[in-house]
Design a protein around this motif. Structure first.
Motif, PDB file in Angstrom:
ATOM      1  N   PHE A  44      54.030  -8.941  12.905  1.00 14.29           N
ATOM      2  CA  PHE A  44      54.164  -7.857  13.879  1.00 14.29           C
ATOM      3  C   PHE A  44      52.859  -7.722  14.648  1.00 14.29           C
ATOM      4  N   VAL A  45      52.983  -7.392  15.929  1.00  8.48           N
ATOM      5  CA  VAL A  45      51.776  -7.295  16.765  1.00  8.48           C
ATOM      6  C   VAL A  45      51.627  -5.878  17.317  1.00  8.48           C
ATOM      7  N   ASP A  63      47.786   1.828  15.693  1.00 10.40           N
ATOM      8  CA  ASP A  63      46.557   2.361  16.295  1.00 10.40           C
ATOM      9  C   ASP A  63      45.640   1.270  16.841  1.00 10.40           C
ATOM     10  N   GLY A  64      45.955   0.015  16.564  1.00  9.61           N
ATOM     11  CA  GLY A  64      45.137  -1.079  17.083  1.00  9.61           C
ATOM     12  C   GLY A  64      43.927  -1.384  16.209  1.00  9.61           C
ATOM     13  N   VAL A  65      43.826  -0.774  15.027  1.00 12.27           N
ATOM     14  CA  VAL A  65      42.719  -1.100  14.103  1.00 12.27           C
ATOM     15  C   VAL A  65      42.886  -2.555  13.653  1.00 12.27           C
ATOM     16  N   ALA A  66      44.118  -2.942  13.381  1.00 12.60           N
ATOM     17  CA  ALA A  66      44.442  -4.362  13.164  1.00 12.60           C
ATOM     18  C   ALA A  66      45.293  -4.813  14.349  1.00 12.60           C
ATOM     19  N   ASP A  67      45.122  -6.078  14.770  1.00 15.80           N
ATOM     20  CA  ASP A  67      45.904  -6.599  15.902  1.00 15.80           C
ATOM     21  C   ASP A  67      47.312  -6.981  15.465  1.00 15.80           C
ATOM     22  N   VAL A  68      47.400  -7.569  14.272  1.00 13.93           N
ATOM     23  CA  VAL A  68      48.687  -8.060  13.784  1.00 13.93           C
ATOM     24  C   VAL A  68      48.793  -7.795  12.283  1.00 13.93           C
ATOM     25  N   ALA A  69      50.023  -7.941  11.767  1.00 10.49           N
ATOM     26  CA  ALA A  69      50.223  -7.763  10.327  1.00 10.49           C
ATOM     27  C   ALA A  69      51.347  -8.652   9.861  1.00 10.49           C
ATOM     28  N   SER A  96      52.294   0.415   2.759  1.00 14.11           N
ATOM     29  CA  SER A  96      52.891   1.495   3.553  1.00 14.11           C
ATOM     30  C   SER A  96      51.933   2.025   4.622  1.00 14.11           C
ATOM     31  N   ASP A  97      50.628   1.715   4.505  1.00 12.49           N
ATOM     32  CA  ASP A  97      49.663   2.168   5.523  1.00 12.49           C
ATOM     33  C   ASP A  97      49.565   1.195   6.695  1.00 12.49           C
ATOM     34  N   ILE A  98      50.024  -0.042   6.489  1.00 14.39           N
ATOM     35  CA  ILE A  98      49.782  -1.086   7.504  1.00 14.39           C
ATOM     36  C   ILE A  98      50.400  -0.748   8.881  1.00 14.39           C
ATOM     37  N   PRO A  99      51.646  -0.271   8.947  1.00 15.17           N
ATOM     38  CA  PRO A  99      52.203   0.004  10.294  1.00 15.17           C
ATOM     39  C   PRO A  99      51.323   0.936  11.123  1.00 15.17           C
ATOM     40  N   ARG A 145      50.709  -3.054  20.068  1.00 15.37           N
ATOM     41  CA  ARG A 145      50.802  -2.954  21.536  1.00 15.37           C
ATOM     42  C   ARG A 145      49.428  -2.779  22.163  1.00 15.37           C
ATOM     43  N   ARG A 146      48.411  -2.542  21.327  1.00 14.05           N
ATOM     44  CA  ARG A 146      47.045  -2.355  21.836  1.00 14.05           C
ATOM     45  C   ARG A 146      46.208  -3.617  21.738  1.00 14.05           C
ATOM     46  N   ILE A 147      46.809  -4.733  21.430  1.00 14.29           N
ATOM     47  CA  ILE A 147      46.044  -5.976  21.258  1.00 14.29           C
ATOM     48  C   ILE A 147      45.367  -6.366  22.580  1.00 14.29           C
ATOM     49  N   SER A 148      44.126  -6.856  22.491  1.00 16.33           N
ATOM     50  CA  SER A 148      43.411  -7.262  23.710  1.00 16.33           C
ATOM     51  C   SER A 148      43.925  -8.627  24.168  1.00 16.33           C
ATOM     52  N   PRO A 149      43.739  -8.971  25.452  1.00 14.25           N
ATOM     53  CA  PRO A 149      44.187 -10.284  25.927  1.00 14.25           C
ATOM     54  C   PRO A 149      43.511 -11.429  25.167  1.00 14.25           C
ATOM     55  N   GLU A 150      42.250 -11.236  24.763  1.00  9.84           N
ATOM     56  CA  GLU A 150      41.525 -12.298  24.034  1.00  9.84           C
ATOM     57  C   GLU A 150      42.149 -12.504  22.651  1.00  9.84           C
ATOM     58  N   ALA A 151      42.454 -11.396  21.966  1.00 14.03           N
ATOM     59  CA  ALA A 151      43.067 -11.507  20.642  1.00 14.03           C
ATOM     60  C   ALA A 151      44.488 -12.064  20.771  1.00 14.03           C
TER      61      ALA A 151
END
Ligand code: AMP
Length: 286
Positions: A185-186, A62-68, A54-57, A188-194
């Motif tokens: 799920f990705v 917040d961009g702490v993780a790029d995807v889940a 339940s914490d993952i979304p 919206r704060r993911i960097s172009p490199e990631a």
């Protein structure tokens, strides 16, 4: 420091095994213990975060993780702006309202004034509002299915897959609020490199999913049956036909989708195919 794709997966729970198995099939190996919060993978530049479902979304938002890898139902409930990139075909379930067996339930209006127990208050409230229903929502974290039996609620709103838990608790499913499966799920704060790394990973996921959904099919057939057999087979391209040592016979090879599998096998037998072999495909590059 080279970029790592930061992926959040369940710390424990239903999705964890299948998520790690899919990653493994994509060549991503996770060697260290899962009791650690953060683990580096080998076989792909990736860091795994093992988090509470339940914490993952929030972490991805917040961009702490790029995807889940998450159930679609969790993302809908948490109302976070995450983008779905690929459904994964496992953890299929639906969020439903169920009432005690034998309840006279003429329709959704029956829920007016009732107490409904759920772990999905937001999704339930949206459904009630849409249907103009005033009901009392009792949010509970687990074992929702026992709420009517202990007098806590008149109905429940919970995830259902086989329906067995409802049956065992004397409940009947009445409304389906949504259908869900696991998906990537990705943020919206993911960097172009990631993002570039994610695209590579998605390519691998698609190859694994395609392989899971298809089978390699081999059979022998008399040459006069070939036109009919070729007509039945919906292969990727046209099937491969190779002559057998026995005169007048050929071997036919193709790929067929899991969904149409039995129907096609029956048709092939009818027109004279013999020695049919079905072989799992490891990866399918599309
Ligand atoms: P867990 O952390 O074990 O509660 O995992 C819950 C997730 O598993 C849900 O958010 C769903 O996406 C998925 N799931 C699939 N089928 C079911 C089911 N019958 N009951 C509960 N969760 C399910």
């Amino acid at each position: 420091m080279p970029t790592m794709l930061k992926i959040a997966v369940q710390k424990s729970g239903r999705l964890q095994e299948d998520s790690l198995e899919m990653l493994r099939e994509c060549g991503v190996r996770v060697d260290t213990g899962r009791d650690q919060l953060k683990v580096s993978a080998s076989g792909f530049p990736m860091e795994l975060f093992f988090l509470r479902n339940s914490d993952i979304p929030q972490y991805v938002h917040d961009g702490v993780a790029d995807v889940a890898i998450l159930g679609q139902n969790t993302v809908i409930e948490k109302e976070k702006d995450l983008d779905e990139v690929l459904p994964l075909g496992f953890a299929k379930c639906r969020l439903s309202i169920a009432v005690p067996k034998g309840t006279v339930y003429p329709g959704v209006d029956w829920l007016n004034g009732k107490r409904i127990a759920t772990s999905y208050p937001n999704t339930l409230q949206t459904f009630l509002t849409k249907n103009n229903i005033q009901a009392e929502i009792h949010e509970i974290a687990g074992s929702v299915e026992i709420a009517p039996n202990i007098g806590l609620a008149d109905a429940i709103c919970d995830l259902v897959s086989s329906g067995n838990t409802l049956f065992m608790n004397g409940l009947e499913e009445k409304e389906v609020l949504l259908k869900s499966e696991a998906a990537i799920f990705v943020s919206r704060r993911i960097s172009p490199e990631a993002r570039a790394l994610l695209d590579k990973l998605i390519f691998r996921f698609k190859s694994v999913l395609a392989a899971r959904n298809n089978k390699y099919l081999l059979m022998n057939a008399p040459n006069e049956a070939l036109p009919e057999i070729i007509n039945i087979l919906p292969g990727m391209k046209s099937p491969t036909v190779v002559p057998l040592a026995a005169p007048g016979w050929s071997s036919v090879h193709t790929v067929i989708s899991e969904d149409r599998f039995w129907e096609i096998i029956d048709q092939l037998k009818e027109v004279g195919a013999q020695g049919i072999l079905i072989i799992p495909i490891q990866k399918m590059i599309l």
